[in-house]
Enzyme design. Structure first.
Site, PDB file in Angstrom:
ATOM      1  N   MET A 275      -8.236   0.102   0.768  1.00 43.44           N
ATOM      2  CA  MET A 275      -7.562  -0.637   1.832  1.00 43.44           C
ATOM      3  C   MET A 275      -7.650   0.120   3.155  1.00 43.44           C
ATOM      4  SD  MET A 275      -6.845  -3.409   0.443  1.00 43.44           S
ATOM      5  CE  MET A 275      -6.087  -4.115   1.892  1.00 43.44           C
ATOM      6  N   GLU A 276      -7.587   1.435   3.102  1.00 42.81           N
ATOM      7  CA  GLU A 276      -7.697   2.232   4.320  1.00 42.81           C
ATOM      8  C   GLU A 276      -9.075   2.069   4.961  1.00 42.81           C
ATOM      9  OE1 GLU A 276      -4.207   3.677   2.152  1.00 42.81           O
ATOM     10  OE2 GLU A 276      -6.205   3.101   1.520  1.00 42.81           O
TER      11      GLU A 276
ATOM     12  N   CYS B  73       0.840  -1.207   0.000  1.00 41.65           N
ATOM     13  CA  CYS B  73       0.000   0.000   0.000  1.00 41.65           C
ATOM     14  C   CYS B  73       0.870   1.251   0.000  1.00 41.65           C
ATOM     15  CB  CYS B  73      -0.898   0.036   1.232  1.00 41.65           C
ATOM     16  SG  CYS B  73      -2.350  -0.992   1.092  1.00 41.65           S
ATOM     17  N   HIS B  74       0.375   2.272  -0.690  1.00 40.40           N
ATOM     18  CA  HIS B  74       1.057   3.557  -0.702  1.00 40.40           C
ATOM     19  C   HIS B  74       0.705   4.353   0.548  1.00 40.40           C
ATOM     20  CE1 HIS B  74       1.132   2.478  -4.972  1.00 40.40           C
ATOM     21  NE2 HIS B  74       2.206   3.248  -5.039  1.00 40.40           N
TER      22      HIS B  74
ATOM     23  N   ASP C 156     -11.988  -6.213  21.810  1.00 39.08           N
ATOM     24  CA  ASP C 156     -11.041  -6.049  22.914  1.00 39.08           C
ATOM     25  C   ASP C 156     -11.699  -5.380  24.117  1.00 39.08           C
ATOM     26  OD1 ASP C 156      -8.389  -6.076  24.150  1.00 39.08           O
ATOM     27  OD2 ASP C 156      -8.473  -3.902  23.888  1.00 39.08           O
TER      28      ASP C 156
END
Length: 159
Positions: free
Chosen positions: A113-114, A76-77, A128
């Site tokens: 992707m982000e 990824c960039h 969590d």
């Protein structure tokens, strides 16, 4: 798509060269959900989880994740994020928290992707924060909802 863009002519992994691409406005949204027990859901809804504000912490974690995607996804960039938002919808009937992320940029490459990373980390953070109450939570249905901009144009999830 005729060729794989993340490999060179010798089959070695490369980061795609975007230096000759124009910067354009781009947006992507991803979604996912966390299913939990009734007890856990009610505690989250009332703000009574002992670790604190589950959705507030998950929101911050998601935003942080969107800005650090390039550090964890190898090819990824590192792109400038101009907007990063995550929202939660509590589905009382199904004891699910639906997560939706929207990420924007003005860059040579997209933010799919982000957005996916953002939703994933927000869901993991919910897990969590709540695992002391319910270790059987299920994180599921993470996928790209839509993307706008770039050479391939608009995409909307249709299944």
């Amino acid at each position: 798509m005729d060729e794989f863009t993340h490999f060179d002519e010798n089959g070695k992994a490369i980061m795609v060269d975007v230096s000759n691409k124009n910067k354009t406005n781009r947006e992507a949204s991803a979604v996912g959900k966390v299913k939990m027990s009734r007890e856990c859901f009610d505690l989250v809804e009332r703000g009574n989880i002992k670790k604190g504000d589950v959705l507030g912490i998950a929101r911050v974690a998601g935003i942080m994740a969107s800005k650090r995607t390039f550090e964890l996804i190898p090819l990824c960039h590192n792109i400038p994020i101009t907007s990063s938002k995550v929202d939660f919808v509590l589905d009382e009937e199904n004891c699910e928290i639906n997560v939706k992320a929207i990420v924007k940029t003005n860059a040579e490459t997209g933010v799919e992707m982000e957005a996916l990373h953002m939703v994933t980390v927000a869901c993991l953070t919910i897990y969590d924060m709540c695992k002391a109450v319910d270790k059987e939570m299920i994180i599921s249905s993470i996928h790209l909802d839509y993307k706008l901009g770039g050479k391939s144009g608009a995409f909307r999830y249709s299944k």
